[in-house]
Design a protein around this motif. Sequence first.
Motif, PDB file in Angstrom:
ATOM      1  N   SER A   1       8.167  18.180  -4.760  1.00 19.81           N
ATOM      2  CA  SER A   1       8.029  16.726  -4.683  1.00 19.81           C
ATOM      3  C   SER A   1       7.384  16.167  -5.950  1.00 19.81           C
ATOM      4  CB  SER A   1       7.188  16.341  -3.457  1.00 19.81           C
ATOM      5  OG  SER A   1       7.829  16.738  -2.262  1.00 19.81           O
ATOM      6  N   GLY A   2       6.446  16.905  -6.491  1.00 19.69           N
ATOM      7  CA  GLY A   2       5.830  16.507  -7.746  1.00 19.69           C
ATOM      8  C   GLY A   2       4.699  15.515  -7.586  1.00 19.69           C
ATOM      9  N   TRP A   3       3.902  15.399  -8.663  1.00 20.06           N
ATOM     10  CA  TRP A   3       2.755  14.501  -8.650  1.00 20.06           C
ATOM     11  C   TRP A   3       3.185  13.047  -8.489  1.00 20.06           C
ATOM     12  CZ3 TRP A   3      -2.164  13.859  -7.917  1.00 20.06           C
ATOM     13  CH2 TRP A   3      -2.811  12.737  -8.442  1.00 20.06           C
ATOM     14  N   GLY A   4       4.312  12.703  -9.089  1.00 15.19           N
ATOM     15  CA  GLY A   4       4.772  11.321  -9.019  1.00 15.19           C
ATOM     16  C   GLY A   4       4.994  10.849  -7.588  1.00 15.19           C
ATOM     17  N   PHE A   5       5.563  11.700  -6.759  1.00 13.51           N
ATOM     18  CA  PHE A   5       5.823  11.349  -5.366  1.00 13.51           C
ATOM     19  C   PHE A   5       4.518  11.057  -4.639  1.00 13.51           C
ATOM     20  CE2 PHE A   5       5.946  12.847  -0.949  1.00 13.51           C
ATOM     21  CZ  PHE A   5       6.968  12.070  -0.431  1.00 13.51           C
ATOM     22  N   TYR A   6       3.548  11.933  -4.774  1.00 14.96           N
ATOM     23  CA  TYR A   6       2.289  11.782  -4.045  1.00 14.96           C
ATOM     24  C   TYR A   6       1.462  10.624  -4.599  1.00 14.96           C
ATOM     25  CZ  TYR A   6       3.169  16.033  -1.444  1.00 14.96           C
ATOM     26  OH  TYR A   6       3.712  16.958  -0.590  1.00 14.96           O
ATOM     27  N   SER A   7       1.420  10.472  -5.913  1.00 13.20           N
ATOM     28  CA  SER A   7       0.632   9.379  -6.478  1.00 13.20           C
ATOM     29  C   SER A   7       1.235   8.021  -6.129  1.00 13.20           C
ATOM     30  CB  SER A   7       0.533   9.531  -7.997  1.00 13.20           C
ATOM     31  OG  SER A   7       1.820   9.465  -8.598  1.00 13.20           O
ATOM     32  N   THR A   8       2.556   7.947  -6.081  1.00 16.68           N
ATOM     33  CA  THR A   8       3.215   6.684  -5.742  1.00 16.68           C
ATOM     34  C   THR A   8       2.859   6.227  -4.340  1.00 16.68           C
ATOM     35  OG1 THR A   8       5.082   7.112  -7.215  1.00 16.68           O
ATOM     36  CG2 THR A   8       5.451   5.565  -5.416  1.00 16.68           C
ATOM     37  N   HIS A   9       2.919   7.147  -3.386  1.00 16.29           N
ATOM     38  CA  HIS A   9       2.678   6.774  -1.994  1.00 16.29           C
ATOM     39  C   HIS A   9       1.191   6.704  -1.664  1.00 16.29           C
ATOM     40  CE1 HIS A   9       6.871   6.777  -0.765  1.00 16.29           C
ATOM     41  NE2 HIS A   9       7.040   7.914  -1.398  1.00 16.29           N
ATOM     42  N   PHE A  10       0.423   7.660  -2.149  1.00 15.46           N
ATOM     43  CA  PHE A  10      -0.998   7.693  -1.784  1.00 15.46           C
ATOM     44  C   PHE A  10      -1.782   6.574  -2.447  1.00 15.46           C
ATOM     45  CE2 PHE A  10      -0.102  11.792  -0.013  1.00 15.46           C
ATOM     46  CZ  PHE A  10      -1.102  12.022   0.913  1.00 15.46           C
ATOM     47  N   SER A  11      -1.393   6.159  -3.643  1.00 15.24           N
ATOM     48  CA  SER A  11      -2.140   5.092  -4.312  1.00 15.24           C
ATOM     49  C   SER A  11      -2.080   3.797  -3.515  1.00 15.24           C
ATOM     50  CB  SER A  11      -1.582   4.873  -5.719  1.00 15.24           C
ATOM     51  OG  SER A  11      -0.208   4.481  -5.672  1.00 15.24           O
ATOM     52  N   VAL A  12      -0.928   3.510  -2.912  1.00 16.67           N
ATOM     53  CA  VAL A  12      -0.781   2.291  -2.114  1.00 16.67           C
ATOM     54  C   VAL A  12      -1.661   2.363  -0.866  1.00 16.67           C
ATOM     55  CG1 VAL A  12       0.833   0.903  -0.761  1.00 16.67           C
ATOM     56  CG2 VAL A  12       1.539   1.845  -2.953  1.00 16.67           C
ATOM     57  N   THR A  13      -1.597   3.485  -0.168  1.00 13.84           N
ATOM     58  CA  THR A  13      -2.355   3.616   1.076  1.00 13.84           C
ATOM     59  C   THR A  13      -3.856   3.631   0.817  1.00 13.84           C
ATOM     60  OG1 THR A  13      -0.512   4.907   1.970  1.00 13.84           O
ATOM     61  CG2 THR A  13      -2.577   4.967   3.190  1.00 13.84           C
ATOM     62  N   VAL A  14      -4.279   4.285  -0.251  1.00 15.69           N
ATOM     63  CA  VAL A  14      -5.709   4.295  -0.589  1.00 15.69           C
ATOM     64  C   VAL A  14      -6.184   2.882  -0.904  1.00 15.69           C
ATOM     65  CG1 VAL A  14      -7.373   5.055  -2.331  1.00 15.69           C
ATOM     66  CG2 VAL A  14      -5.763   6.692  -1.350  1.00 15.69           C
ATOM     67  N   GLU A  15      -5.369   2.094  -1.603  1.00 15.83           N
ATOM     68  CA  GLU A  15      -5.741   0.709  -1.901  1.00 15.83           C
ATOM     69  C   GLU A  15      -5.870  -0.107  -0.621  1.00 15.83           C
ATOM     70  OE1 GLU A  15      -4.021  -3.250  -4.229  1.00 15.83           O
ATOM     71  OE2 GLU A  15      -2.978  -1.337  -4.393  1.00 15.83           O
ATOM     72  N   GLU A  16      -4.907   0.035   0.286  1.00 17.24           N
ATOM     73  CA  GLU A  16      -4.975  -0.684   1.557  1.00 17.24           C
ATOM     74  C   GLU A  16      -6.205  -0.272   2.354  1.00 17.24           C
ATOM     75  OE1 GLU A  16      -0.100  -0.967   2.113  1.00 17.24           O
ATOM     76  OE2 GLU A  16      -1.288   0.609   3.086  1.00 17.24           O
ATOM     77  N   ALA A  17      -6.473   1.025   2.391  1.00 20.13           N
ATOM     78  CA  ALA A  17      -7.640   1.516   3.130  1.00 20.13           C
ATOM     79  C   ALA A  17      -8.936   0.999   2.509  1.00 20.13           C
ATOM     80  CB  ALA A  17      -7.633   3.039   3.158  1.00 20.13           C
ATOM     81  N   ALA A  18      -8.999   0.960   1.179  1.00 18.05           N
ATOM     82  CA  ALA A  18     -10.210   0.506   0.503  1.00 18.05           C
ATOM     83  C   ALA A  18     -10.471  -0.976   0.777  1.00 18.05           C
ATOM     84  CB  ALA A  18     -10.099   0.746  -1.003  1.00 18.05           C
TER      85      ALA A  18
END
Length: 263
Positions: A52-69
């Motif tokens: 999947s690569g770093w790009g896949f995880y950073s793309t999705h997790f960055s959005v969710t972490v921002e919403e959670a924060a």
Amino acid sequence: MRGLTPERARTLATSAGGLLAVLAAWWLATLTVLADARIPTPPEVVRSVADSGWGFYSTHFSVTVEEAAVGFLYGNLAALVLASVVLLVPFAEPVIMQVAVISYCLPIVAVAPVLYLVIGVPDPGERSGTAVALAALSVFFTTVVGALLGFRSAERTSLDVISVYGGGRFQQLRRVQLVSALPAIISALQIAAPAAFLGAILGEYVGGIERGVGLALKIAQQNVDVAQAWGIGFGCAAVAGAAYAAFGLLARLVAPWSRGVPG
């Protein structure tokens, strides 16, 4: 800053040994008693993460972490303000505590569609308002209760000193109770941080988003990509664990007296 003491070294060794034992048990189970179940082996999960690569995880997790924060900030700010109101206006406590209990008892899975209908679909590229609202709802009760318990842990004699010198409830809150409550508040925030991340993921499940951990999990489920689903799950555990550990470190730095360490 203290170095690696023998006690810390033993703790780290024990933790690493426990993790290795869990991985070994998981791997052995997938090859024996759970061979027919849809449970990937550790190498399969690692391979899926690499594919999947770093790009896949950073793309999705960055959005969710921002919403959670953002939800974490709003929910905890509201909780701390209301907990302070209870001390300044004691007769408001029953109402505020009822609101806190109701927020805790509401089933988030059932509330999510209702909030989605009220808040609406986010604009392309914008964070999900539903995810932010559920993240805020997930932390509210924990912080209200933790803050109130912390405020009430202040020594009566210290409060009396403030009163003797002409200070009112606000001065007691600012000079004594906030300091006494600091360890309890940080402990509540430590528990609330993973809860906010989970709330944001549940908010993404109702749809209307282009990126996010909830969307990635739905796609993996639809594609029956078990290894990727497990990889995302471990990513969620890592983020939640990092948030929990960060507030534990914060407690050591800003409230060392709570652990018997000189300030």
